[in-house]
Design an enzyme around this catalytic site. Structure first.
Site, mmCIF file in Angstrom:
data_model
loop_
_atom_site.group_PDB
_atom_site.id
_atom_site.type_symbol
_atom_site.label_atom_id
_atom_site.label_comp_id
_atom_site.label_asym_id
_atom_site.label_seq_id
_atom_site.Cartn_x
_atom_site.Cartn_y
_atom_site.Cartn_z
ATOM 1 N N GLY A 63 42.418 45.799 40.596
ATOM 2 C CA GLY A 63 43.287 44.661 40.877
ATOM 3 C C GLY A 63 44.746 45.040 40.914
ATOM 4 O O GLY A 63 45.264 45.538 41.918
ATOM 5 N N CYS A 64 45.432 44.819 39.807
ATOM 6 C CA CYS A 64 46.884 44.959 39.794
ATOM 7 C C CYS A 64 47.349 46.405 39.864
ATOM 8 O O CYS A 64 48.412 46.687 40.406
ATOM 9 C CB CYS A 64 47.455 44.261 38.563
ATOM 10 S SG CYS A 64 47.140 42.475 38.588
ATOM 11 N N VAL A 65 46.557 47.342 39.339
ATOM 12 C CA VAL A 65 46.920 48.759 39.468
ATOM 13 C C VAL A 65 46.860 49.174 40.930
ATOM 14 O O VAL A 65 47.795 49.787 41.465
ATOM 15 C CB VAL A 65 45.997 49.636 38.606
ATOM 16 C CG1 VAL A 65 46.163 51.111 38.949
ATOM 17 C CG2 VAL A 65 46.294 49.412 37.129
ATOM 18 N N THR A 73 49.618 47.495 43.007
ATOM 19 C CA THR A 73 50.932 48.021 42.664
ATOM 20 C C THR A 73 51.129 49.416 43.239
ATOM 21 O O THR A 73 52.205 49.743 43.760
ATOM 22 C CB THR A 73 51.108 48.033 41.137
ATOM 23 O OG1 THR A 73 51.105 46.682 40.665
ATOM 24 C CG2 THR A 73 52.395 48.713 40.721
#
Length: 214
Positions: free
Chosen positions: A155-157, A160
């Site tokens: 997800g966020c990793v 990003t």
């Protein structure tokens, strides 16, 4: 990695995937969403990620010793679930209620919490860059490389790291300082990140890189 008898590493390499990125001289450590909601029983986002928290905390301590900037991201939503801009994302994932204003599950886990001088980025979407001024903050500090450690890998990793590349920073995803709800999901996303968008390294390699800058 092998799927249906195919060696994916060789297959991808033959097609030109998986090149290496330059290691710059001005890195930052980007610590993505180390929130209590991933660690506390009863949380809808609880995940088996204690070990990677230990690794990330050690890496953060090393970065502090070497005066490498630390960036902590967090998520926060208003109580009105229909509020813009994240209403569709919140509709898609009910567990994002963890990040509503006032919910203690959205607080930083004590092992990985910002200190005076660290940069804190509050976001509403998976990427630490989307809808924030993180790129401007990093460019203003002369940062050329970001070490990414956080939750979750898929997800966020991932989001990003992709946006770091798009903004001109070399993303180095620290594999054992990231985690997900299932190891297969974790490994599959690391494979794809290494093939297309980032260099995937271990925490030991990250420490060696930081030491080489002295």
């Amino acid at each position: 990695m092998s799927v249906h008898g195919r060696d994916l590493e060789k297959d991808y390499a033959a097609s030109g995937f998986g090149g290496s990125l330059p290691r710059g001289r001005r890195p930052a450590l980007l610590l993505v969403d180390w929130a209590r909601g991933y660690f506390e029983d009863g949380s809808p986002l609880r995940a088996p990620v204690e070990r990677c928290r230990e690794v990330a905390a050690d890496l953060a301590a090393e970065a502090r010793r070497r005066d490498v900037p630390l960036v902590f991201t967090r998520v926060e939503y208003p109580l009105d679930r229909n509020a813009e801009p994240a209403r569709l994302f919140r509709r898609k994932i009910a567990g994002l209620t963890c990040w509503e204003v006032g919910n203690p599950l959205g607080d930083f886990t004590p092992e990985l919490a910002p200190k005076d001088g660290d940069l804190i980025v509050t976001k509403q979407f998976p990427s630490a860059f989307f809808g924030t001024d993180l790129a401007q903050q990093l460019h203003g500090r002369g940062v050329d490389t970001v070490l990414v450690a956080g939750l979750t890998t898929s997800g966020c990793v991932r989001a990003t790291a992709l946006d770091a590349l798009c903004h001109g920073f070399a993303p180095l995803v620290v594999s054992d300082a990231c985690g997900d709800r299932d190891p297969k999901v974790h490994e599959a996303n690391l494979f794809d990140l290494q093939a297309k968008y980032a260099d995937v390294i271990t925490a030991a390699q990250a420490r060696d890189y930081l030491a080489s800058l002295s």
